[in-house]
Design an enzyme around this catalytic site. Structure first.
Site, short mmCIF file in Angstrom:
data_model
loop_
_atom_site.label_atom_id
_atom_site.label_comp_id
_atom_site.label_asym_id
_atom_site.label_seq_id
_atom_site.Cartn_x
_atom_site.Cartn_y
_atom_site.Cartn_z
CB SER A 251 -0.95 0.02 1.20
OG SER A 251 -2.02 -0.88 0.98
CE LYS B 210 -4.79 1.61 -0.34
NZ LYS B 210 -4.10 0.34 -0.09
CB SER C 15 -4.05 1.24 4.08
OG SER C 15 -3.10 1.04 3.10
#
Length: 295
Positions: free
Chosen positions: A72, A75, A129
């Site tokens: 993640s 992101k 997340s």
């Protein structure tokens, strides 16, 4: 040739050409900086870098050229691409079945049919997340998902992240890969976005749903609410292939630094490594020659 395919081929070629050059440059940079793992804190992360923000001194480096899944941490790139597109943050987007995780089968409190603003989706994707939030952001990008992924890889090229590749906006795919040194560039760039700094450092956020229910989301990095830390940007990541990952910008010993920790074993190890770095910097008089990752 499709834009995405062409971009992937171009990125792969650049990756191959740059590989030997970057490796040699890093050997020279490490020698100049006097960087040795034995000189630094005993970190459990498989790859790590601690560098003064703005391309200053490298305080610690370990396997910084290793290309690994980043989970993640992806992101941060998702957020930059979304913000670069200048789409209205108050535009409402509905979560659909297309946003469900068919890679890892992860769950989410954002049910299909939930409608939130783009800004709220961005907040949840960065702070806690939230995978469906990130997927919805990519799906609603101008031109759709393929254009979104192409924009992610184009942004990586623009930042000089030659050993990085993105295939989705959530990081659930292990094909989202990068290196510790490339992620320094990602963190430096993401730090230039005030909204990313704000959202990634909120300790929690209460979301009010249309049905009257409220859901409280918490930051996936507990260090943001630790009074002993001054954090300006934060992002965690985890999938089995990547291990526990952490990227933060923080002020330690009166110096702004970027810390990248990849493939930490154990649920709390990345936090432990971050704390070990902080104690080490605060208790040692580190004097090393200036060197940038990659020379």
């Amino acid at each position: 040739m499709h834009r995405l395919t062409a971009l992937m081929l171009g990125s792969t070629l650049a990756f191959a050409i740059a590989g030997s050059v970057l490796a040699a440059a890093n050997e020279q940079g490490h020698a100049a900086a006097g960087i040795e793992e034995s000189d630094g804190p005993d970190l459990k992360s498989a790859a790590a870098i601690v560098i003064e923000q703005g391309g200053g001194q490298v305080f610690y480096a370990k396997n910084i050229e290793s290309v690994v899944p980043i989970a993640s941490i992806t992101k941060l790139m998702t957020a930059m691409v979304v913000l670069d597109a200048n789409q209205p943050l108050d535009e409402r987007i509905t979560v659909t079945v297309a946003d469900l995780d068919d890679i890892k089968g992860t769950r989410s409190r954002l049910k299909v049919g939930t409608t939130l603003t783009r800004g709220e989706l961005l907040h949840l994707a960065l702070m806690s997340s939230e995978n469906r939030a990130a997927a919805a952001l990519g799906r609603s990008f101008p031109g759709g998902f393929r254009a979104f992924v192409a924009a992610m890889n184009q942004k990586a090229v623009e930042l000089g992240m030659w050993r990085s590749r993105f295939v989705d906006g959530t990081g659930l795919s292990s094909e989202n890969v990068s290196t510790a040194q490339d992620l320094v560039k990602l963190a430096e760039a993401a730090y230039q976005y005030p909204l990313i700094r704000e959202y990634t450092t909120h300790s929690d956020h209460r979301l009010q749903l249309a049905n009257g229910r409220s859901i409280t989301y918490r930051n996936s990095n507990g260090l943001v609410k630790n009074p002993e830390w001054t954090i300006g940007l934060s992002k965690t990541g985890y999938i089995s292939e990547a291990g526990r990952c952490l990227v933060i910008q923080a002020r330690i010993a009166a110096r702004p630094v970027i810390i990248v920790l990849l493939d930490s074993w154990g649920k709390l190890t990345r936090i432990g490594d971050a704390n070990r770095i902080k104690r080490w910097m605060e208790t040692h008089n580190i004097q090393r020659a200036s060197a940038r990752p990659g020379g």
